[in-house]
Motif scaffolding. Structure first.
Motif, PDB file in Angstrom:
ATOM      1  N   ILE A  36     -11.116   1.558   2.167  1.00 20.72           N
ATOM      2  CA  ILE A  36     -10.688   0.299   3.061  1.00 20.72           C
ATOM      3  C   ILE A  36     -10.107   1.090   4.192  1.00 20.72           C
ATOM      4  O   ILE A  36      -9.001   1.520   4.526  1.00 20.72           O
ATOM      5  N   GLN A  38      -8.473   1.576   7.473  1.00 19.19           N
ATOM      6  CA  GLN A  38      -7.671   0.718   8.308  1.00 19.19           C
ATOM      7  C   GLN A  38      -7.880   0.478   9.713  1.00 19.19           C
ATOM      8  O   GLN A  38      -7.551  -0.728  10.363  1.00 19.19           O
ATOM      9  N   TYR A  84       0.696  -1.413  -0.142  1.00 23.42           N
ATOM     10  CA  TYR A  84       0.096  -0.034   0.208  1.00 23.42           C
ATOM     11  C   TYR A  84       0.960   1.328  -0.156  1.00 23.42           C
ATOM     12  O   TYR A  84       0.427   2.449  -0.356  1.00 23.42           O
ATOM     13  N   ALA A  90      -1.175  -6.438   0.860  1.00 17.52           N
ATOM     14  CA  ALA A  90      -2.353  -7.211   0.630  1.00 17.52           C
ATOM     15  C   ALA A  90      -1.772  -8.491  -0.524  1.00 17.52           C
ATOM     16  O   ALA A  90      -0.922  -8.173  -1.367  1.00 17.52           O
ATOM     17  N   TYR A 121     -10.789  -2.737   9.045  1.00 19.56           N
ATOM     18  CA  TYR A 121     -10.687  -3.726   8.313  1.00 19.56           C
ATOM     19  C   TYR A 121      -9.325  -4.361   8.330  1.00 19.56           C
ATOM     20  O   TYR A 121      -9.002  -5.315   7.107  1.00 19.56           O
ATOM     21  N   THR A 122      -8.303  -4.138   9.153  1.00 18.59           N
ATOM     22  CA  THR A 122      -7.071  -4.929   9.178  1.00 18.59           C
ATOM     23  C   THR A 122      -7.292  -6.297   9.149  1.00 18.59           C
ATOM     24  O   THR A 122      -8.046  -6.585  10.296  1.00 18.59           O
ATOM     25  N   VAL A 130      -6.866  -8.370   3.062  1.00 23.10           N
ATOM     26  CA  VAL A 130      -6.434  -6.843   3.068  1.00 23.10           C
ATOM     27  C   VAL A 130      -5.090  -6.617   3.989  1.00 23.10           C
ATOM     28  O   VAL A 130      -4.363  -5.737   3.727  1.00 23.10           O
ATOM     29  N   LEU A 167     -11.794  -9.499   2.021  1.00 19.74           N
ATOM     30  CA  LEU A 167     -12.383  -8.666   1.298  1.00 19.74           C
ATOM     31  C   LEU A 167     -12.746  -9.381  -0.228  1.00 19.74           C
ATOM     32  O   LEU A 167     -11.866  -9.783  -0.681  1.00 19.74           O
ATOM     33  N   TYR A 225     -17.115  -7.915   3.116  1.00 20.32           N
ATOM     34  CA  TYR A 225     -16.131  -8.232   4.019  1.00 20.32           C
ATOM     35  C   TYR A 225     -16.503  -9.362   4.760  1.00 20.32           C
ATOM     36  O   TYR A 225     -17.597  -9.775   4.990  1.00 20.32           O
TER      37      TYR A 225
END
Length: 167
Positions: free
Chosen positions: A105, A107, A18, A147, A110-111, A43, A115, A74
């Protein structure tokens, strides 16, 4: 192998970073022989900031010409080795993303989640020969982490061996 007859499975990105230059684009998938693509995205461990996911069609691999709406869901819990949540394999309600907006997304939320993103070939700009499908991750400022992304494709024509989706 029955799996190769009914689906095409491809690793699209391993350890997509990322934090490598603000925008990361996956390897493109040529959708001319497929009805739909379902991406399974790990993710990963994100830190510091959010990233935004968009889907595009284009004339060639890497062309981000037309933004696409897509459906996503998710997993219900984190998927960390040694502490995977019991609901990590249960998907939340499916939602559709507006093409121009993309999917932020988050952080903090949804760490380490799964997905699932689905794109139908029928919504791509096929009239202009935009057969190539790519995902773009944009770092709005400080996102870090990795990811992994797999694609499961539904072929238009089945055979006992599947052709490449990268050509």
């Amino acid at each position: 192998m029955k799996l190769a007859e009914e689906y095409k499975v491809a690793l699209v990105a391993s350890a997509l970073d990322y934090d490598s230059g603000g925008t990361q684009v996956t390897k493109g998938i040529n959708m001319k022989n497929f009805h739909r693509c379902t991406f399974l995205i790990d993710v990963g461990t994100m830190t510091a900031a959010n990233t935004t996911l968009k889907a595009y069609s284009g004339l060639a691999d890497g062309n981000l010409t037309t933004e696409l709406a897509f459906r996503y869901a998710y997993g219900g819990a984190t998927s960390v080795w040694g502490s995977t949540g019991i609901l990590s394999d249960v998907l939340a309600a499916e939602t559709t993303v507006v093409a121009a907006t993309g999917l932020p997304i988050v952080q903090a939320t949804y760490t380490n989640y799964l997905l699932v993103v689905e794109v139908a070939a029928a919504i791509m700009d096929l009239a202009n020969k935009h057969n190539w499908l790519s995902l773009e991750f944009t770092d709005a400022g400080g996102a870090a982490g990795l990811a992994s992304i797999f694609a499961i494709l539904e072929p238009r024509y089945t055979a006992n061996r599947s052709a490449t989706c990268f050509a």
